[in-house]
Design a protein around this motif. Structure first.
Motif, PDB file in Angstrom:
ATOM      1  N   ASN A 131       0.883  -1.109  -0.016  1.00 35.16           N
ATOM      2  CA  ASN A 131       0.134   0.094  -0.016  1.00 35.16           C
ATOM      3  C   ASN A 131       0.951   1.081  -0.040  1.00 35.16           C
ATOM      4  O   ASN A 131       0.470   2.238  -0.642  1.00 35.16           O
ATOM      5  CB  ASN A 131      -0.779   0.027   1.206  1.00 35.16           C
ATOM      6  N   SER A 132       1.816   1.277   0.617  1.00 33.68           N
ATOM      7  CA  SER A 132       2.424   2.311   0.957  1.00 33.68           C
ATOM      8  C   SER A 132       3.153   3.330  -0.257  1.00 33.68           C
ATOM      9  O   SER A 132       3.291   4.299  -0.393  1.00 33.68           O
ATOM     10  CB  SER A 132       3.777   2.122   1.926  1.00 33.68           C
ATOM     11  N   THR A 148       0.571   5.193  -1.863  1.00 34.16           N
ATOM     12  CA  THR A 148       0.422   6.580  -0.973  1.00 34.16           C
ATOM     13  C   THR A 148       1.358   7.361  -1.160  1.00 34.16           C
ATOM     14  O   THR A 148       1.220   8.605  -1.257  1.00 34.16           O
ATOM     15  CB  THR A 148       0.151   5.827   0.419  1.00 34.16           C
ATOM     16  N   THR A 149       2.584   6.971  -1.133  1.00 32.69           N
ATOM     17  CA  THR A 149       3.999   7.949  -1.248  1.00 32.69           C
ATOM     18  C   THR A 149       3.783   8.601  -2.651  1.00 32.69           C
ATOM     19  O   THR A 149       3.967   9.691  -2.705  1.00 32.69           O
ATOM     20  CB  THR A 149       5.165   7.295  -1.230  1.00 32.69           C
ATOM     21  N   LYS A 200       1.264   8.923  -4.757  1.00 31.20           N
ATOM     22  CA  LYS A 200      -0.042  10.099  -4.857  1.00 31.20           C
ATOM     23  C   LYS A 200       0.418  11.335  -4.235  1.00 31.20           C
ATOM     24  O   LYS A 200       0.081  12.305  -4.624  1.00 31.20           O
ATOM     25  CB  LYS A 200      -1.236   9.251  -4.312  1.00 31.20           C
ATOM     26  N   SER A 201       0.980  11.128  -3.064  1.00 32.89           N
ATOM     27  CA  SER A 201       1.197  12.686  -2.043  1.00 32.89           C
ATOM     28  C   SER A 201       2.298  13.485  -2.819  1.00 32.89           C
ATOM     29  O   SER A 201       2.404  14.518  -2.831  1.00 32.89           O
ATOM     30  CB  SER A 201       1.972  12.105  -0.868  1.00 32.89           C
ATOM     31  N   ASN A 225      -1.891   7.464   7.630  1.00 31.25           N
ATOM     32  CA  ASN A 225      -1.667   8.687   6.849  1.00 31.25           C
ATOM     33  C   ASN A 225      -0.498   8.714   5.789  1.00 31.25           C
ATOM     34  O   ASN A 225      -0.924   9.159   4.686  1.00 31.25           O
ATOM     35  CB  ASN A 225      -1.593  10.042   7.700  1.00 31.25           C
ATOM     36  N   ASP A 226       0.438   8.235   6.174  1.00 30.18           N
ATOM     37  CA  ASP A 226       1.738   8.417   5.212  1.00 30.18           C
ATOM     38  C   ASP A 226       2.002   7.029   4.445  1.00 30.18           C
ATOM     39  O   ASP A 226       2.598   7.221   3.345  1.00 30.18           O
ATOM     40  CB  ASP A 226       3.055   8.780   6.109  1.00 30.18           C
ATOM     41  N   GLY A 246      -0.336   4.287   4.393  1.00 18.23           N
ATOM     42  CA  GLY A 246      -1.592   3.693   3.690  1.00 18.23           C
ATOM     43  C   GLY A 246      -1.739   2.396   4.252  1.00 18.23           C
ATOM     44  O   GLY A 246      -2.476   1.628   3.666  1.00 18.23           O
ATOM     45  N   LEU A 297      -7.863   4.865   0.901  1.00 12.83           N
ATOM     46  CA  LEU A 297      -6.539   4.364   1.310  1.00 12.83           C
ATOM     47  C   LEU A 297      -6.701   2.756   1.296  1.00 12.83           C
ATOM     48  O   LEU A 297      -5.707   2.099   1.200  1.00 12.83           O
ATOM     49  CB  LEU A 297      -5.965   4.544   2.715  1.00 12.83           C
TER      50      LEU A 297
END
Length: 373
Positions: free
Chosen positions: A253-254, A257-258, A260-261, A312-313, A315, A335
């Motif tokens: 997942n991370s 998430t990274t 996308k940020s 949050n960071d 995911g 997420l």
């Protein structure tokens, strides 16, 4: 802050490796993280506990309570896969706390290298979700050996602007001949082989049969010529996706998430066949040289502060139910998470612990396939 300043802050523990890497990624600068992690570990104080973990978990954000208590971070040592970690500890490497996942629990306990956890020594244990520690094989004589920490999925992160999706999201995406040489994968059989089982249509319950073994080996061999890179350094996968060098990769997942940020147009796929789901956690070595600090490492990781960061960071789901209070259901759904972990874990393919013989055979064959045999 320029790169030199950021390097200084990183070494001093003022800036996390993840945030440092994000800033480089945003600037289009590649960076290999593993050697730096090693330097950070050796630079830590000798009287601190040692956490043996996956790359990316050796960061200040997860140890705020620990640092508040001791003034310094724990020592860190990283591994690329949990089988590698167990092999190293079987060979005599002693740490305080390590970080395996659910598929390895019975084998790790059977190794005789770990001690049951005294949950009365953990201030956050009352808030840990019972469905995460009541995992198969984890409770022995009424005591858990693994304190659950993070949970999530292994799936496909892909560039929505570069990968032309045909039909539904599917594991077939990582076997798409159109993108030969532009696909990536996690290097550990602990993820890749199980995802290959999903692609091959093998159920988790049947994964140990000879027939299943051959079916999975066949699909992994078919994939090998298409893969540009096998690595368990998630930052390397993220950088390749951000630059467009790769259009899709097997990740946790991370990574999505990274990216996308950072404004990279990616999606974490929800494959029609189902994602691979897992729970990872913390185990204490039987000869832990800093037992009190081992418990403080675990307590810090189980804290609400760490949980909010993980969600949050990175995911990832977290084991502390109070960590989810800061997030609404819509955010969690975005997420790929839920306040009820069983909603996510039961929707995918949950890994089933296997024998050491199977693990050894699987890892040996997967290494041969990666090498082109």
């Amino acid at each position: 802050m320029d790169v030199v300043d950021q390097l200084g802050s990183l070494k001093e523990g003022k800036l996390s490796r993840r945030k440092f890497t994000k800033s480089l990624l945003a600037a289009g600068i590649g960076f290999a993280t593993t050697p730096l992690a090693t330097r950070m570990a050796t630079a830590a104080a000798e009287d601190q506990g040692t956490f043996f973990t996956w790359g990316g978990y050796d960061i200040p954000e997860l140890f705020v309570p620990y640092k508040e208590k001791y003034g310094e971070l724990p020592n860190f040592a990283t591994f690329g896969g949990s089988e590698e970690a167990l092999t190293k500890m079987r060979g005599g490497y002693v740490v305080d706390v390590s970080h395996p996942c659910n598929a390895g629990i019975p084998r790790w306990i059977a190794s005789g290298l770990f001690q049951p956890i005294d949950t009365s020594r953990l201030s956050n244990w009352a808030d840990v979700m019972p469905e995460l520690y009541n995992l198969k094989g984890n409770i022995v004589d009424g005591k858990p050996y693994l304190a659950p920490f993070d949970w999530g999925q292994t799936s496909i992160t892909y560039r929505t602007d570069l990968f032309e999706l045909e039909g539904e999201e599917s594991w077939d995406m990582l076997w798409d001949e159109r993108y030969k040489g532009r696909l990536g994968s996690l290097a550990s059989g602990g993820d890749a082989w199980w995802c290959g089982a999903i692609k091959a249509g093998v159920s988790m319950e049947d994964i140990a049969t000879p027939e299943a073994f051959e079916k999975i080996a066949a699909v992994m061999r078919a994939q090998r010529p298409l893969i540009r890179l096998y690595t368990d350094d998630t930052t390397t996968l993220e950088q390749a996706l951000a630059s467009g060098e790769m259009v899709a990769a097997m990740t946790w997942n991370s990574s999505a998430t990274t990216l996308k940020s950072e404004g990279v147009p990616v999606k974490f796929a929800d494959p029609k066949e189902g994602a691979l789901t897992w729970v990872c956690g913390l185990m204490i070595h039987k000869d832990a040289p800093n037992l009190d600090r081992a418990y403080d490492i675990i307590d810090s990781l189980l804290s609400v502060e760490s949980g909010k960061f993980m969600i949050n960071d990175y995911g990832y789901g977290h084991s502390n139910k109070k960590s989810f209070d800061a997030f609404d259901e819509e955010t969690l759904k975005g997420l790929g998470l839920s306040k009820t972990p069983t909603d996510i874990l039961s929707a995918g393919h949950f890994q089933i612990p296997q024998t050491q013989e199977w693990e050894t055979k699987m890892n040996a064959l997967f290494e041969e396939i990666k090498a082109g045999f």
